[in-house]
Design a protein around this motif. Structure first.
Motif, PDB file in Angstrom:
ATOM      1  N   MET A  16       0.813  -1.214   0.000  1.00 44.21           N
ATOM      2  CA  MET A  16       0.000   0.000   0.000  1.00 44.21           C
ATOM      3  C   MET A  16       0.846   1.263   0.000  1.00 44.21           C
ATOM      4  O   MET A  16       0.438   2.285  -0.560  1.00 44.21           O
ATOM      5  CB  MET A  16      -0.968  -0.002   1.185  1.00 44.21           C
ATOM      6  CG  MET A  16      -2.072  -1.026   1.047  1.00 44.21           C
ATOM      7  SD  MET A  16      -2.887  -1.017  -0.587  1.00 44.21           S
ATOM      8  CE  MET A  16      -3.766   0.535  -0.519  1.00 44.21           C
ATOM      9  N   ASP A  45      11.220   3.427   5.918  1.00 44.14           N
ATOM     10  CA  ASP A  45      11.003   1.976   5.905  1.00 44.14           C
ATOM     11  C   ASP A  45      12.185   1.332   6.614  1.00 44.14           C
ATOM     12  O   ASP A  45      13.340   1.753   6.427  1.00 44.14           O
ATOM     13  CB  ASP A  45      10.866   1.453   4.474  1.00 44.14           C
ATOM     14  CG  ASP A  45      10.155   0.099   4.445  1.00 44.14           C
ATOM     15  OD1 ASP A  45       9.053   0.010   3.874  1.00 44.14           O
ATOM     16  OD2 ASP A  45      10.705  -0.873   5.025  1.00 44.14           O
ATOM     17  N   ARG A  50      13.883  -1.238   0.466  1.00 45.23           N
ATOM     18  CA  ARG A  50      12.705  -0.389   0.214  1.00 45.23           C
ATOM     19  C   ARG A  50      13.110   1.092   0.213  1.00 45.23           C
ATOM     20  O   ARG A  50      12.562   1.898  -0.540  1.00 45.23           O
ATOM     21  CB  ARG A  50      11.636  -0.649   1.282  1.00 45.23           C
ATOM     22  CG  ARG A  50      11.034  -2.047   1.208  1.00 45.23           C
ATOM     23  CD  ARG A  50       9.849  -2.060   0.238  1.00 45.23           C
ATOM     24  NE  ARG A  50       9.520  -3.366  -0.278  1.00 45.23           N
ATOM     25  CZ  ARG A  50       8.667  -4.239   0.266  1.00 45.23           C
ATOM     26  NH1 ARG A  50       8.075  -3.944   1.391  1.00 45.23           N
ATOM     27  NH2 ARG A  50       8.402  -5.382  -0.319  1.00 45.23           N
ATOM     28  N   ASN A  85      -0.303  -3.193  10.982  1.00 44.63           N
ATOM     29  CA  ASN A  85      -1.314  -2.519  11.808  1.00 44.63           C
ATOM     30  C   ASN A  85      -0.828  -2.110  13.196  1.00 44.63           C
ATOM     31  O   ASN A  85      -1.167  -1.039  13.691  1.00 44.63           O
ATOM     32  CB  ASN A  85      -2.537  -3.431  11.996  1.00 44.63           C
ATOM     33  CG  ASN A  85      -3.205  -3.762  10.690  1.00 44.63           C
ATOM     34  OD1 ASN A  85      -3.005  -3.077   9.698  1.00 44.63           O
ATOM     35  ND2 ASN A  85      -3.998  -4.825  10.678  1.00 44.63           N
ATOM     36  N   HIS A  88       0.797   1.251  13.832  1.00 42.76           N
ATOM     37  CA  HIS A  88       0.092   2.479  13.442  1.00 42.76           C
ATOM     38  C   HIS A  88      -0.088   3.453  14.609  1.00 42.76           C
ATOM     39  O   HIS A  88       0.047   4.661  14.433  1.00 42.76           O
ATOM     40  CB  HIS A  88      -1.295   2.150  12.876  1.00 42.76           C
ATOM     41  CG  HIS A  88      -1.272   1.456  11.541  1.00 42.76           C
ATOM     42  ND1 HIS A  88      -2.402   1.172  10.822  1.00 42.76           N
ATOM     43  CD2 HIS A  88      -0.254   0.978  10.786  1.00 42.76           C
ATOM     44  CE1 HIS A  88      -2.092   0.563   9.702  1.00 42.76           C
ATOM     45  NE2 HIS A  88      -0.786   0.426   9.651  1.00 42.76           N
ATOM     46  N   ASN A 134     -10.722   2.457   0.626  1.00 42.97           N
ATOM     47  CA  ASN A 134     -10.646   2.842  -0.785  1.00 42.97           C
ATOM     48  C   ASN A 134     -11.853   2.416  -1.617  1.00 42.97           C
ATOM     49  O   ASN A 134     -12.157   3.029  -2.632  1.00 42.97           O
ATOM     50  CB  ASN A 134      -9.361   2.318  -1.431  1.00 42.97           C
ATOM     51  CG  ASN A 134      -8.976   0.935  -0.975  1.00 42.97           C
ATOM     52  OD1 ASN A 134      -9.086   0.616   0.203  1.00 42.97           O
ATOM     53  ND2 ASN A 134      -8.529   0.096  -1.870  1.00 42.97           N
ATOM     54  N   TRP A 177       3.041 -10.945   9.170  1.00 44.37           N
ATOM     55  CA  TRP A 177       2.488 -10.189  10.293  1.00 44.37           C
ATOM     56  C   TRP A 177       0.970 -10.258  10.367  1.00 44.37           C
ATOM     57  O   TRP A 177       0.380 -10.180  11.438  1.00 44.37           O
ATOM     58  CB  TRP A 177       2.968  -8.734  10.270  1.00 44.37           C
ATOM     59  CG  TRP A 177       2.592  -7.927   9.063  1.00 44.37           C
ATOM     60  CD1 TRP A 177       3.353  -7.696   7.955  1.00 44.37           C
ATOM     61  CD2 TRP A 177       1.355  -7.217   8.838  1.00 44.37           C
ATOM     62  NE1 TRP A 177       2.685  -6.904   7.057  1.00 44.37           N
ATOM     63  CE2 TRP A 177       1.460  -6.593   7.578  1.00 44.37           C
ATOM     64  CE3 TRP A 177       0.191  -7.047   9.565  1.00 44.37           C
ATOM     65  CZ2 TRP A 177       0.438  -5.819   7.031  1.00 44.37           C
ATOM     66  CZ3 TRP A 177      -0.838  -6.279   9.031  1.00 44.37           C
ATOM     67  CH2 TRP A 177      -0.705  -5.675   7.782  1.00 44.37           C
ATOM     68  N   ARG A 178       0.309 -10.446   9.194  1.00 45.00           N
ATOM     69  CA  ARG A 178      -1.157 -10.450   9.186  1.00 45.00           C
ATOM     70  C   ARG A 178      -1.777 -11.571  10.023  1.00 45.00           C
ATOM     71  O   ARG A 178      -2.907 -11.454  10.471  1.00 45.00           O
ATOM     72  CB  ARG A 178      -1.656 -10.610   7.752  1.00 45.00           C
ATOM     73  CG  ARG A 178      -1.821  -9.308   7.026  1.00 45.00           C
ATOM     74  CD  ARG A 178      -2.506  -9.535   5.695  1.00 45.00           C
ATOM     75  NE  ARG A 178      -2.857  -8.284   5.059  1.00 45.00           N
ATOM     76  CZ  ARG A 178      -1.985  -7.469   4.498  1.00 45.00           C
ATOM     77  NH1 ARG A 178      -0.706  -7.754   4.506  1.00 45.00           N
ATOM     78  NH2 ARG A 178      -2.388  -6.336   3.937  1.00 45.00           N
TER      79      ARG A 178
END
Ligand SMILES: NC(=O)c1ccc[n+]([C@@H]2O[C@H](COP(=O)([O-])OP(=O)(O)OC[C@H]3O[C@@H](n4cnc5c(N)ncnc54)[C@H](O)[C@@H]3O)[C@@H](O)[C@H]2O)c1
Length: 394
Positions: A16, A45, A50, A85, A88, A134, A177-178
């Motif tokens: 993203m 990053d 990256r 997440n 954040h 989105n 990580w998800r």
């Protein structure tokens, strides 16, 4: 013509982060009517490759390893958060305290409690916020919103929302990580249910109460040996680790306006590949949209003549008569894609920042979602219905 610039910092240049960076860069070409020019100022990053990509390929002025440097930079106006997440909250709270406008990828926090704290911090700081819901911006979704607002579907009585993605259907898919609480917070109830509920909030309105269920079907996955995303695969015999958040969630809901609905989200069901979809039914018609067919709307409108024989769903194809579509391609049935929705989203967010106005979807909308998620989690715990209570901190 010279325009004021809005200098953007992006944290996390993965899927993203790259999508938003490309979107900011092409706003001048897609939206020539813009009132500002975005500048890709700083990328943060933790991965050096990256960072090289940020300056070498994306045109960022500089790249840093520590997001704190980006948040503290005086030449950054907007912080766009695209890391896992669970990082954040710290970034969003620090960015708001530094007076930066904040765009955060959904679902904002990994847990409802984190989102509550993030929303409160940004509200107190008075900065403009945006969230990566989105799918709101798909031209045919915007058209559905308009049809409902104009009463073309009558009184809305029923809603079915689902997000069935296959990203976790392969048991050899890496334990990224998800799939772990410490990286993502909750599983699909945070990750993709948030999109479905947000669309329903926009189209139908707030939800009054919920009863739900959840399950984890694939409980072990191969551990990544280096960086790996949820689309990468391990090999038989690789060391595995436990999945610590849910693969599936489903619920029945009552909306405040009396409509009834269902939501389901899954990352392990085989078949549907990225079905972020809804069906909305009213007393005069119905509409259905599915991300897998982003450029199609299924529409049923009751005929004025009750004896009319040629009734039924029709397929409306996307085209430049619908909101935003013509910014990308002219005519009808020349399709647009996933990342085009991100470009619309970023254009709208920066337009709100430029105008100094409140933005939707922003952290207030994320708070509305986690208030539903919180009721859902309480319902699963108790086995009964749970009322949705706003989690807003005073
Ligand atoms: N709106 C959507 O349709 C959509 C789609 C996918 C993901 N998302 C959201 O976007 C966010 C990112 O997901 P993704 O799929 O792009 O992830 P990803 O794994 O592809 O990328 C994450 C990036 O963050 C970097 N990173 C990790 N820890 C960091 C740290 N401490 N400091 C700086 N950088 C760090 C990684 O190196 C990587 O480049 C998540 O919140 C996810 O829910 C939204």
């Amino acid at each position: 013509m010279t325009r004021p610039t809005i200098r953007v910092g992006v944290v996390g240049l993965g899927w993203m982060g790259q999508a938003h960076s490309r979107s900011y860069a092409r706003i001048p070409m897609i939206f020539p009517e813009r009132a500002y020019d975005p500048v890709l100022a700083v990328c943060a990053d933790s991965d050096p490759a990256r960072r090289d990509m940020a300056t070498g390929s994306f045109g960022f002025e500089r790249a840093v390893g520590d997001w704190r440097e980006l948040v503290a930079a005086p030449d950054v106006d907007v912080v766009t958060i695209c890391g896992p997440n669970m990082i954040h909250e710290e970034i969003a709270v620090a960015a708001a305290a530094a007076g930066k406008h904040v765009f955060c990828e959904k679902p904002v926090g990994g847990t409802p409690e984190q989102t509550v704290r993030i929303e409160a911090a940004a509200r107190r700081a008075g900065v403009t916020t945006g969230v990566g819901y989105n799918y709101r911006w798909a031209p045919l979704v915007q058209h559905t919103r308009r049809l409902i607002a104009e009463g073309r579907l009558g009184v809305i009585t029923n809603y079915r929302g689902r997000f069935f993605s296959m990203y976790g259907a392969d048991p050899m898919g890496l334990l990224s990580w998800r799939f772990q609480q410490e990286g993502a917070g909750y599983g699909v109830s945070t990750d993709i249910l948030s999109h479905s509920v947000d669309l329903a909030h926009m189209l139908v309105g707030p939800i009054r109460r919920v009863i739900g269920t959840m399950e984890t079907f694939i409980t072990e996955r191969p551990r990544p040996s280096g960086a790996g995303t949820h689309y990468d695969r391990g090999r038989p015999g690789d060391p595995t680790g436990p999945v610590t958040n849910e693969d599936y969630v489903g619920c029945l809901v009552e909306f405040e306006n009396g409509a009834r609905g269902t939501f389901e989200a899954s990352r392990t069901m085989l078949g549907p590949e990225s079905q972020c979809a809804f069906d909305v039914y009213g007393t005069r018609g119905a509409a259905g949209w599915d991300l897998e067919r982003l450029n199609e709307l299924r529409l049923y409108l009751s005929p004025d003549d009750p004896d009319e024989l040629d009734t039924g769903y029709t397929t409306v194809l996307g085209g430049d008569r619908f909101p935003y579509h013509g910014n990308f391609v002219p005519g009808s049935a020349n399709g647009i894609g996933f990342e085009d929705l991100v470009t619309i989203e970023d254009f709208e967010f920066l337009s709100s920042v430029h105008a100094g106005r409140e933005h939707h979807p922003g952290f207030e909308d994320a708070l509305a979602f986690v208030s539903v998620q919180d009721a859902l989690l309480r319902s699963i715990e108790s086995g009964g219905w749970a009322d949705v209570v706003s989690l807003r901190e005073d």
